[in-house]
Enzyme design. Structure first.
Site, short mmCIF file in Angstrom:
data_model
loop_
_atom_site.label_atom_id
_atom_site.label_comp_id
_atom_site.label_asym_id
_atom_site.label_seq_id
_atom_site.Cartn_x
_atom_site.Cartn_y
_atom_site.Cartn_z
N ALA A 38 7.25 -12.31 41.28
CA ALA A 38 6.74 -11.27 42.19
C ALA A 38 5.37 -11.65 42.73
O ALA A 38 5.09 -11.48 43.93
CB ALA A 38 6.69 -9.93 41.48
N ASP A 39 4.49 -12.17 41.87
CA ASP A 39 3.15 -12.58 42.32
C ASP A 39 3.25 -13.75 43.30
O ASP A 39 2.52 -13.82 44.28
CB ASP A 39 2.28 -12.96 41.13
CG ASP A 39 1.89 -11.74 40.28
OD1 ASP A 39 1.99 -10.62 40.80
OD2 ASP A 39 1.52 -11.93 39.11
N TYR A 40 4.16 -14.69 43.01
CA TYR A 40 4.36 -15.83 43.90
C TYR A 40 4.85 -15.35 45.27
O TYR A 40 4.35 -15.78 46.31
CB TYR A 40 5.37 -16.80 43.29
CG TYR A 40 5.74 -17.96 44.19
CD1 TYR A 40 4.98 -19.12 44.21
CD2 TYR A 40 6.85 -17.88 45.02
CE1 TYR A 40 5.32 -20.18 45.04
CE2 TYR A 40 7.20 -18.93 45.86
CZ TYR A 40 6.43 -20.08 45.87
OH TYR A 40 6.76 -21.12 46.69
N SER A 86 17.38 -22.45 50.19
CA SER A 86 17.03 -21.37 49.28
C SER A 86 17.35 -20.04 49.97
O SER A 86 17.96 -20.03 51.04
CB SER A 86 15.57 -21.45 48.87
OG SER A 86 14.74 -21.38 50.02
N LEU A 87 16.94 -18.93 49.38
CA LEU A 87 17.21 -17.61 49.93
C LEU A 87 15.91 -16.87 50.22
O LEU A 87 14.92 -17.03 49.50
CB LEU A 87 18.04 -16.77 48.94
CG LEU A 87 19.48 -17.21 48.69
CD1 LEU A 87 20.06 -16.43 47.52
CD2 LEU A 87 20.33 -17.01 49.92
N GLU A 136 26.51 -10.56 44.53
CA GLU A 136 26.66 -11.39 43.34
C GLU A 136 25.40 -11.32 42.48
O GLU A 136 24.30 -11.13 43.01
CB GLU A 136 26.90 -12.85 43.73
CG GLU A 136 28.10 -13.07 44.62
CD GLU A 136 28.11 -14.45 45.26
OE1 GLU A 136 29.11 -14.78 45.91
OE2 GLU A 136 27.10 -15.20 45.11
N LYS A 138 22.20 -12.67 40.74
CA LYS A 138 21.32 -13.82 40.97
C LYS A 138 20.92 -14.37 39.61
O LYS A 138 20.09 -13.81 38.91
CB LYS A 138 20.09 -13.41 41.77
CG LYS A 138 19.21 -14.59 42.15
CD LYS A 138 18.00 -14.15 42.97
CE LYS A 138 17.19 -15.36 43.40
NZ LYS A 138 16.69 -16.14 42.25
N ASP A 140 19.15 -16.61 36.93
CA ASP A 140 17.84 -17.23 36.84
C ASP A 140 17.98 -18.58 36.15
O ASP A 140 17.80 -18.72 34.94
CB ASP A 140 16.88 -16.32 36.06
CG ASP A 140 15.42 -16.69 36.30
OD1 ASP A 140 15.15 -17.48 37.23
OD2 ASP A 140 14.55 -16.18 35.57
N GLU A 206 24.68 -22.66 39.67
CA GLU A 206 23.45 -22.56 38.88
C GLU A 206 23.72 -23.04 37.46
O GLU A 206 24.69 -22.64 36.82
CB GLU A 206 23.00 -21.10 38.85
CG GLU A 206 21.53 -20.91 38.66
CD GLU A 206 20.76 -20.93 39.97
OE1 GLU A 206 19.52 -20.93 39.90
OE2 GLU A 206 21.38 -20.96 41.05
N TYR A 258 29.55 -20.66 42.59
CA TYR A 258 29.84 -19.48 43.40
C TYR A 258 29.84 -19.75 44.91
O TYR A 258 30.00 -18.82 45.69
CB TYR A 258 28.84 -18.37 43.10
CG TYR A 258 27.40 -18.85 43.01
CD1 TYR A 258 26.70 -19.25 44.14
CD2 TYR A 258 26.75 -18.93 41.77
CE1 TYR A 258 25.40 -19.69 44.06
CE2 TYR A 258 25.45 -19.38 41.68
CZ TYR A 258 24.78 -19.76 42.83
OH TYR A 258 23.48 -20.21 42.74
N LYS A 324 25.61 -11.37 50.55
CA LYS A 324 26.08 -12.36 51.53
C LYS A 324 27.10 -11.71 52.47
O LYS A 324 27.93 -10.91 52.03
CB LYS A 324 26.77 -13.53 50.82
CG LYS A 324 25.92 -14.27 49.82
CD LYS A 324 26.75 -15.33 49.11
CE LYS A 324 25.94 -16.09 48.07
NZ LYS A 324 26.78 -17.05 47.31
N LYS A 348 15.41 -8.80 44.62
CA LYS A 348 14.87 -9.10 43.30
C LYS A 348 14.56 -7.80 42.56
O LYS A 348 13.89 -6.91 43.09
CB LYS A 348 13.59 -9.94 43.43
CG LYS A 348 13.77 -11.26 44.17
CD LYS A 348 14.57 -12.27 43.36
CE LYS A 348 13.75 -12.85 42.24
NZ LYS A 348 12.68 -13.74 42.68
N CYS A 440 -10.09 -23.17 11.45
CA CYS A 440 -8.72 -22.77 11.14
C CYS A 440 -8.71 -21.40 10.47
O CYS A 440 -9.47 -21.18 9.50
CB CYS A 440 -8.06 -23.79 10.22
SG CYS A 440 -6.42 -23.32 9.66
N CYS A 443 -7.55 -22.11 6.58
CA CYS A 443 -8.31 -22.90 5.60
C CYS A 443 -9.78 -23.09 5.97
O CYS A 443 -10.55 -23.65 5.17
CB CYS A 443 -7.65 -24.26 5.40
SG CYS A 443 -7.72 -25.34 6.86
N CYS A 458 -5.56 -27.78 13.67
CA CYS A 458 -6.25 -27.89 12.39
C CYS A 458 -5.92 -29.27 11.82
O CYS A 458 -4.75 -29.58 11.57
CB CYS A 458 -5.77 -26.80 11.43
SG CYS A 458 -6.35 -27.05 9.73
N CYS A 463 -3.81 -27.81 4.67
CA CYS A 463 -3.92 -26.41 5.10
C CYS A 463 -2.69 -25.63 4.62
O CYS A 463 -1.55 -26.06 4.85
CB CYS A 463 -4.02 -26.35 6.62
SG CYS A 463 -3.92 -24.68 7.30
#
Length: 710
Positions: A38-40, A86-87, A136, A138, A140, A206, A258, A324, A348, A440, A443, A458, A463
């Site tokens: 989502a950020d991308y 890509s989509l 369909e 998606k 991942d 995929e 698919y 589609k 998404k 550490c 230890c 460590c 340890c």
């Protein structure tokens, strides 16, 4: 954020392009993304908007105009006969409605199709014709294109840059559910009019990793004290690009197909996407879990809702729905942009996110001394479970996200499995900067950072945390299999000071163990018997149990066959592994692994441990004559490919090893024979190029019966 002016737009556009290029490399090539999808997508949308607003600064090679490139060094590339695009993505029901409206207009109908508003909101029924769609899941995973010629699999290629991708055929062939040959004469094919197999077809789909397999791998890493993988998609992407197909096979990947690309003749394909799905299944290819046919936007939205309601039951991660146009003729009429088809879109699903208080950051020490930070959280309900801890991966990530104890943080489930902290609510910040530990937590030894590594370690071999992890690993079922020596018992023995290293397992006294509780005589005697039995464990199990970096079970078996004893392995030098040109002398063991093995036994602690194990009566069982290379196939290396007429590959492998031969996953100049069945694929091509003898099952059985014929 203030909208850039024409004067400031070039700088912001350049910044976004550089940032997106970096994230593309992390996602597609390194399989180590730093931000969520989502950020991308938000960054890419901002760039696309700026390029639209200021067309003077638009570029043909902008990240908004190209497919992310997954090609990496070490793989041959192959050109797709039909580009593999890509989509376009959306998170908005309104944008789905706009997608339907555009298509309706493009194919000559009236704009309409109904509203895609969520259930319960006002919806406008269409006055015009409705388009037929297929919805369909998606998946991942990692996009792949398979080429079948006259029904036989000849090549598997990643999406790459959309025009050409990496040839991963050898790794793809480790997927047990992937047919080497398309089915003929299936009952469903008969119903479809006995459609002939195409002369050539590109089948798209995929490659993915199931939740169960991901959890199995992470459980093994946790038991070994190693850091956990973040999510199935990243692990799948990293796995399929491994240079050693044997390592790929150990991580059981799956595939779903698919769609189709190029096809000769085109008449071999049906007229619709839903019929393509049926045809692929009729040919014996694994498909998606379920798909929906929908007419108009309202039915599409209902189908997406149904998918969202059941996707948690799927064996794999789904991060959205792909919509589609059903008609392949209309797909061709609508066409595509430079990076994506106009006739499809991915909706998404927003990741479920919760906000909670980060009460502490604790640090876990693994078997090799790696220190991994973990977020301790105020318990919060997320994606069906109560979450109280989340991975932070490493201290660099804590610094990058500026995470602090006392912050209110946002938590998501990466791949819907492992909770991760994805960000901080800065409006509620009350705490100071978090400083990573310098010593550490177990230890107190000062931590070190090895050159080239992100992790803190460590360095104290004694340890307690490392001791516990090493002993648990050695005693595990994957190694010498000491029943009764699990995590709780090991923790108790280490805490009491009775076990300080692996050798101390064999120094345990019955009278001490009997003090651990009432009525423990039976379990104590069973444990001591299991410890005694482990003294004769197979050599490869002991080698695996020593915890040598990069050495898993398969490599341990190779080492056991090659060296025959712990003493010979411990005395080995780099020259025993590598030739004068750094070429591998033991199939599958390259320079990195060789240096790790030699370096392990160069340490005083490792030498002392081997000496102690010998004095305590540990005498591993060496490979049998068959597996040590004594037999009709002594010194011979086989590679298997295709489907044999009357035996499985596993049965053929057993026969080869029983006759003293070895089986490798890849063809090289050192390969003695390629045992080939139907659908030989790329291994057959490589064997022919290298002049490696190719034999069938009949010749193979003749060799077994008459060694003189070899």
């Amino acid at each position: 954020m203030t909208a850039p002016s024409e004067a400031s737009a070039p700088e912001r556009i350049a910044t976004l392009r550089a940032e997106l290029a970096r994230h593309d490399a992390l996602y597609y090539r390194a399989a180590q993304p730093e931000i969520s999808d989502a950020d991308y997508d938000t960054l890419k949308r901002e760039l696309a908007d700026l390029e639209t607003q200021f067309p003077l600064f638009a570029q043909a090679d902008s990240p908004t105009q190209r497919v992310g490139d997954d090609r990496t060094s070490g793989f041959a590339t192959h050109r797709h006969r039909q580009p593999m695009q890509s989509l376009d993505n959306t998170y908005s029901p309104d944008e789905l409605r706009e997608f339907d409206a555009r298509l309706t207009k493009l194919v000559g109908g009236e704009i309409g199709g109904g509203s895609m508003a969520p259930a319960g909101e006002n919806k406008t029924e269409s006055a015009g014709p409705l388009l037929d769609y297929v919805v369909e899941p998606k998946i991942d995973g990692v996009a792949v294109s398979l080429t079948y010629e006259r029904g036989r699999l000849v090549r598997a290629v990643t999406r790459g840059n959309g025009v050409e991708g990496d040839d991963i055929t050898e790794n793809a062939l480790t997927i047990t559910t992937l047919p080497r040959e398309l089915a003929r004469g299936d009952a469903l094919l008969a119903e479809l009019g006995k459609a002939p197999l195409p002369e050539l077809i590109e089948v798209r789909g995929e490659i993915f990793m199931t939740h169960a397999e991901f959890e199995r791998i992470n459980a093994e890493r946790a038991a070994a004290g190693d850091s956990l993988y973040a999510n199935p998609r990243n692990l799948c992407a990293g796995t399929i690009k491994q240079k050693d197909a044997r390592e790929v096979a150990r991580r059981r990947l799956e595939i779903a197909l698919y769609a189709v690309g190029h096809c000769e003749p085109a008449s071999a394909l049906p007229a619709t996407q839903h019929a393509v799905q049926e045809r692929l299944r009729a040919w014996g290819l694994p498909g998606v879990e379920k798909f929906w046919r929908a007419r108009g936007a309202d039915e599409v939205w209902r189908a997406i809702g149904e998918l969202d309601a059941i996707r948690a039951t799927f064996a794999y991660a789904t991060d959205g729905a792909v919509v589609k146009l059903d008609s392949l003729a209309l797909q061709r009429e609508v066409g595509a942009t430079a990076k994506a088809p106009r006739w499809a879109i991915a909706y998404k699903f927003a990741a479920e996110r919760a906000e909670t208080l980060l009460t502490d950051i604790t640090c876990q020490v693994g078997r090799t001394g790696v220190v991994t930070p973990v977020a301790e959280l105020r318990p919060v309900h997320l994606a069906g479970t109560t979450v109280s801890r989340a991975t932070l991966h490493n201290f660099e990530e804590i610094a990058r996200k500026d995470i602090r104890i006392g912050d209110w943080v946002f938590v998501e489930k990466a791949g819907e499995i492992i909770p991760i902290v994805v960000g901080v609510n800065l409006a509620r910040r009350m705490s100071g900067v978090y400083e990573p530990p310098t010593s550490c937590p177990e230890c107190g030894t000062p931590l070190v950072r090895i050159e080239g590594e992100v992790a803190l370690r460590c360095p104290n071999y004694d340890c307690p945390a490392q001791v516990r992890a090493r002993v648990e690993h050695y005693a595990s079922k994957a190694c010498v299999d000491i029943d009764g020596l699990g995590e709780a018992m090991v923790a108790t023995l280490v805490a009491k000071g009775w076990v300080r290293d692996i050798a101390d397992i064999y120094r345990l006294r019955r009278e001490d163990l009997l003090t651990l509780g009432k009525k423990v005589e039976k379990s104590t005697d069973a444990l001591l018997a299991a410890i005694e039995t482990s003294k004769r464990a197979e050599l490869w199990r002991v080698i695996h149990g020593l915890g040598i970096m990069h050495v898993g079970a398969a490599v341990a078996k190779d080492l056991a066959r090659h060296f025959g004893s712990l003493e010979a392995l411990a005395a080995a030098t780099l020259e025993d592994f590598l030739g004068p040109k750094k070429e591998s002398l033991i199939d599958g063991i390259g320079e990195t692994m060789a240096r790790a093995i030699v370096g392990h036994f160069a340490r005083a602690e490792a030498r002392a441990l081997l000496s102690a194990l010998g004095e305590l009566g540990v005498a591993p069982t060496p490979p049998t004559k068959a597996t040590s290379g004594v037999g009709v196939f002594s010194g011979k290396t086989f590679v298997l490919t295709g489907t044999l007429p009357s035996m499985s590959r596993g049965e053929a492998t057993a026969k080869i090893e029983a006759a003293g031969g070895t089986v490798s996953s890849s063809v090289s100049k050192k390969t003695s024979y390629l045992l080939a069945g139907e659908g030989g694929g790329s291994k057959l091509e490589k064997a022919q190029k290298l002049s490696v003898p190719v034999i069938g099952e009949t010749e193979f059985m003749q060799f077994l019966a008459s060694p003189a014929s070899l």
